[in-house]
Design a protein around this motif. Structure first.
Motif, PDB file in Angstrom:
ATOM      1  N   PRO A  38      -5.491  -0.674  12.049  1.00 26.26           N
ATOM      2  CA  PRO A  38      -6.787  -1.353  12.039  1.00 26.26           C
ATOM      3  C   PRO A  38      -7.295  -1.547  13.471  1.00 26.26           C
ATOM      4  O   PRO A  38      -6.506  -1.716  14.401  1.00 26.26           O
ATOM      5  CB  PRO A  38      -6.477  -2.701  11.380  1.00 26.26           C
ATOM      6  N   HIS A  39      -8.618  -1.505  13.634  1.00 28.42           N
ATOM      7  CA  HIS A  39      -9.255  -1.707  14.935  1.00 28.42           C
ATOM      8  C   HIS A  39     -10.315  -2.799  14.801  1.00 28.42           C
ATOM      9  O   HIS A  39     -11.037  -2.850  13.812  1.00 28.42           O
ATOM     10  CB  HIS A  39      -9.965  -0.435  15.399  1.00 28.42           C
ATOM     11  N   LEU A  40     -10.412  -3.659  15.791  1.00 30.07           N
ATOM     12  CA  LEU A  40     -11.504  -4.633  15.894  1.00 30.07           C
ATOM     13  C   LEU A  40     -12.328  -4.263  17.112  1.00 30.07           C
ATOM     14  O   LEU A  40     -11.807  -4.221  18.229  1.00 30.07           O
ATOM     15  CB  LEU A  40     -10.971  -6.063  16.053  1.00 30.07           C
ATOM     16  N   ASN A  41     -13.592  -3.977  16.905  1.00 25.10           N
ATOM     17  CA  ASN A  41     -14.479  -3.518  17.978  1.00 25.10           C
ATOM     18  C   ASN A  41     -13.855  -2.366  18.759  1.00 25.10           C
ATOM     19  O   ASN A  41     -13.819  -2.373  19.984  1.00 25.10           O
ATOM     20  CB  ASN A  41     -14.837  -4.664  18.920  1.00 25.10           C
ATOM     21  N   LEU A  43     -10.870  -1.618  19.361  1.00 26.71           N
ATOM     22  CA  LEU A  43      -9.602  -1.916  20.016  1.00 26.71           C
ATOM     23  C   LEU A  43      -8.515  -1.978  18.951  1.00 26.71           C
ATOM     24  O   LEU A  43      -8.650  -2.737  17.989  1.00 26.71           O
ATOM     25  CB  LEU A  43      -9.679  -3.262  20.749  1.00 26.71           C
ATOM     26  N   PRO A  44      -7.445  -1.178  19.107  1.00 26.76           N
ATOM     27  CA  PRO A  44      -6.371  -1.226  18.114  1.00 26.76           C
ATOM     28  C   PRO A  44      -5.822  -2.639  17.959  1.00 26.76           C
ATOM     29  O   PRO A  44      -5.562  -3.325  18.949  1.00 26.76           O
ATOM     30  CB  PRO A  44      -5.307  -0.280  18.686  1.00 26.76           C
ATOM     31  N   PHE A  45      -5.693  -3.089  16.733  1.00 27.93           N
ATOM     32  CA  PHE A  45      -5.263  -4.448  16.444  1.00 27.93           C
ATOM     33  C   PHE A  45      -3.952  -4.827  17.123  1.00 27.93           C
ATOM     34  O   PHE A  45      -3.832  -5.932  17.635  1.00 27.93           O
ATOM     35  CB  PHE A  45      -5.161  -4.645  14.927  1.00 27.93           C
ATOM     36  N   PRO A  46      -2.949  -3.922  17.197  1.00 27.05           N
ATOM     37  CA  PRO A  46      -1.705  -4.292  17.883  1.00 27.05           C
ATOM     38  C   PRO A  46      -1.894  -4.583  19.372  1.00 27.05           C
ATOM     39  O   PRO A  46      -1.069  -5.243  19.986  1.00 27.05           O
ATOM     40  CB  PRO A  46      -0.803  -3.083  17.690  1.00 27.05           C
ATOM     41  N   LEU A  47      -2.970  -4.127  19.977  1.00 30.19           N
ATOM     42  CA  LEU A  47      -3.221  -4.337  21.407  1.00 30.19           C
ATOM     43  C   LEU A  47      -4.195  -5.483  21.681  1.00 30.19           C
ATOM     44  O   LEU A  47      -4.595  -5.696  22.807  1.00 30.19           O
ATOM     45  CB  LEU A  47      -3.776  -3.062  22.043  1.00 30.19           C
TER      46      LEU A  47
END
Length: 51
Positions: A38-41, A43-47
């Motif tokens: 998954p990505h938020l804006n 940006l990969p969620f894990p990062l």
């Protein structure tokens, strides 16, 4: 993936005020169980908390 991301774009505001998308990690280091990221804006969620 494109259909899923289009559906998520239509749900914006109900899930989050940020753009939520999914992508597939095709790198050698990722096993099949971690290939959907998954990505938020964009940006990969894990990062999300790194820098």
């Amino acid at each position: 993936m494109k259909e899923i991301n289009n559906k998520l774009a239509g749900e914006r505001g109900e899930i989050s005020d940020r753009d939520l998308t999914l992508a597939i990690d095709i790198s050698q280091r990722a096993g099949w169980e971690r290939s959907l990221v998954p990505h938020l804006n964009e940006l990969p969620f894990p990062l999300r908390r790194q820098g």
